[in-house]
Design a protein around this motif. Structure first.
Motif: not given
Length: 77
Positions: A11-12, A20-21, A33-38
């Motif tokens: 959902d997020v 992803i690369q 990556y997940l923290n910065e993007k989402y």
């Protein structure tokens, strides 16, 4: 690498998977990556590599062929 999202995490991200690369292919870099993007909090997720839950604090190297699942943190009751 293919990252699959489940539950609240899907959902997020508004998607069920993405390719992803990462420059550095390890769990720590994936979490960053997940923290910065989402803006997904480390405490809100569990990570499975090839259908096995892994510790977010371990130094685990990822391969492009790995199936990575990001799941909502489990709640007991």
């Amino acid at each position: 690498m293919k990252v699959i999202y489940f539950g609240k995490i899907a959902d997020v991200t508004n998607k069920t998977f993405e390719e992803i690369q990462l420059e550095k292919k390890d769990v720590k870099s994936l979490i960053i990556y997940l923290n910065e993007k989402y803006a997904i909090d480390l405490n809100e997720m569990q990570i499975a590599v090839n259908q096995n839950l892994v510790s977010k604090s371990e130094q685990i190297t990822l391969k492009d062929s790995d199936e990575i699942a990001i799941l909502s943190a489990f709640a007991g009751g």
